[in-house]
Write a protein that holds these residues in place. Structure first.
Motif, PDB file in Angstrom:
ATOM      1  N   LEU A 171      -6.110  -3.291   6.828  1.00 44.75           N
ATOM      2  CA  LEU A 171      -4.717  -3.340   6.419  1.00 44.75           C
ATOM      3  C   LEU A 171      -4.135  -4.603   7.047  1.00 44.75           C
TER       4      LEU A 171
ATOM      5  N   ARG B 281     -12.927  -3.388   5.690  1.00 44.40           N
ATOM      6  CA  ARG B 281     -11.689  -3.179   4.955  1.00 44.40           C
ATOM      7  C   ARG B 281     -10.565  -3.113   5.995  1.00 44.40           C
TER       8      ARG B 281
ATOM      9  N   GLU C 217      -4.070  -3.954   1.503  1.00 40.66           N
ATOM     10  CA  GLU C 217      -5.419  -3.518   1.889  1.00 40.66           C
ATOM     11  C   GLU C 217      -6.375  -4.582   1.373  1.00 40.66           C
TER      12      GLU C 217
ATOM     13  N   ILE D  66      -1.309   6.038   3.096  1.00 38.22           N
ATOM     14  CA  ILE D  66      -2.468   5.399   3.746  1.00 38.22           C
ATOM     15  C   ILE D  66      -2.136   5.125   5.216  1.00 38.22           C
TER      16      ILE D  66
ATOM     17  N   THR E  94       2.485  -4.599   3.570  1.00 44.02           N
ATOM     18  CA  THR E  94       1.085  -4.418   3.989  1.00 44.02           C
ATOM     19  C   THR E  94       0.168  -4.452   2.766  1.00 44.02           C
TER      20      THR E  94
ATOM     21  N   MET F  67      -9.735  -0.600   8.974  1.00 47.81           N
ATOM     22  CA  MET F  67      -9.962   0.701   8.326  1.00 47.81           C
ATOM     23  C   MET F  67     -11.446   1.051   8.348  1.00 47.81           C
TER      24      MET F  67
ATOM     25  N   VAL G  36       0.852  -1.194   0.000  1.00 49.94           N
ATOM     26  CA  VAL G  36       0.000   0.000   0.000  1.00 49.94           C
ATOM     27  C   VAL G  36       0.892   1.250   0.000  1.00 49.94           C
TER      28      VAL G  36
END
Lengths: 166, 156
Positions: free
Chosen positions: B109, B107, B30, B6, B28, B53, B2
């Motif tokens: 991470l 959602r 998402e 972010i 990482t 998230m 990502v």
């Protein structure tokens, strides 16, 4: 200051080097409290964390006293009568007051002597400063903190489930 | 992978400098999860940790008995956006102590914990930083459990 031999008796300090034990000994003191004396209260900024040499320490929450009515001004001023609820008890060899090592360094619960207690008080603010210079030492100590807190969380979850099951 | 930008949005990553953030962003992803998906199970190897998230995730504590029919699961906490889950990835022996189940479409991470531990071995400052935020998250969870227990033991 306490002797390095005193610290070495406790499994909690295992895995630390001679230098680390020396550092801890220099910023530690022995302390005795009578039963019902407080080590600290919830929300207090902590300058020490503690290892119990002798005695029992209650981890406590303060709850509003039942059957006591408070005026609105008393409630705003937080001038309300409270009682202690002992959530768990820790004994010889156990460590408490971890919040002193983790920002914002405020106690998430209170601690009071249930019986006469002898403890080792370790200067947590000095230690946080030392961690800035010695990351490995910081890692070892916070790893120990994480393990103790995880075990305490597991025990508390089991205790909560017992209440649900009753 | 990502964008480091972010990660920068979340206070959890605030202890990292730009280089550390970039390294962590590379390991990482998402990922979107559907309601009822299991992120990890109790007693599994903790090979990932997550930051929520969007959405909601419940932590279940499993009581195993010799007789599988007596096996019980209880919800011991709910994870809200911005919070960490899979803390066991930072605590030896790196075994999950709860089961995480997605409550509604979420959602997250997802950080590769094995790669993260490698990064931490190479960067003691990052190691101490992660350890500190993990302890803080565990303490917050301990506090929440104490509040629940206090409520359960002190009926009006």
């Amino acid at each position: 200051m306490v002797s390095t031999e005193l610290l070495r008796r406790y499994p909690f300090f295992s895995g630390l080097s001679r230098d680390h034990i020396n550092t801890l000994a220099k910023i530690s003191d022995e302390l005795s409290l009578e039963a019902d004396q407080y080590f600290f209260h919830e929300e207090e900024v902590l300058n020490h964390f503690y290892l119990i040499v002798e005695g029992a320490v209650g981890i406590i929450f303060k709850l509003p006293e039942r059957d006591v009515k408070h005026s609105i001004s008393e409630q705003f001023a937080r001038d309300i009568k409270t009682r202690d609820l002992v959530l768990s008890t820790v004994g010889s060899g156990d460590v408490f007051g971890w919040s002193g090592l983790i920002p914002p360094y405020k106690a998430t619960a209170g601690a009071k002597a249930i019986t006469p207690c002898r403890v080792i008080a370790i200067g947590s603010q000095e230690l946080v400063g030392i961690f800035e210079e010695d990351y490995q030492f910081g890692y070892l100590m916070t790893q120990k903190a994480a393990q103790v807190i995880r075990d305490r969380l597991r025990d508390l979850r089991i205790e909560s489930l017992a209440f649900i099951a009753e | 992978m990502v964008s480091p930008e972010i990660l920068r949005r979340y206070p959890f990553y605030s202890f990292m400098d730009h280089d550390q953030l970039r390294e962590v962003a590379m390991i990482t992803d998402e990922i979107k999860y559907k309601k009822d998906q299991v992120l990890f199970n109790t007693d599994e190897k903790a090979d990932a940790c997550f930051l929520l998230m969007e959405g909601s995730v419940d932590l279940h504590y499993v009581v195993d008995e010799h007789d599988p029919s007596l096996r019980k699961e209880f919800i011991v906490g709910t994870i809200n956006p911005g919070e960490l889950l899979g803390i066991s990835a930072f605590v030896e022996p790196h075994i999950y102590t709860a089961t995480a189940i997605v409550v509604n479409d979420s959602r997250l991470l997802k950080m590769d914990a094995v790669a993260l531990r490698d990064l931490c071995r190479q960067d003691p400052g990052l190691n101490l930083g992660f350890q500190t935020v993990a302890v803080k998250a565990t303490m917050e969870r301990l506090h929440a459990t104490r509040v629940q227990l206090a409520a359960a033991t002190s009926p009006e």
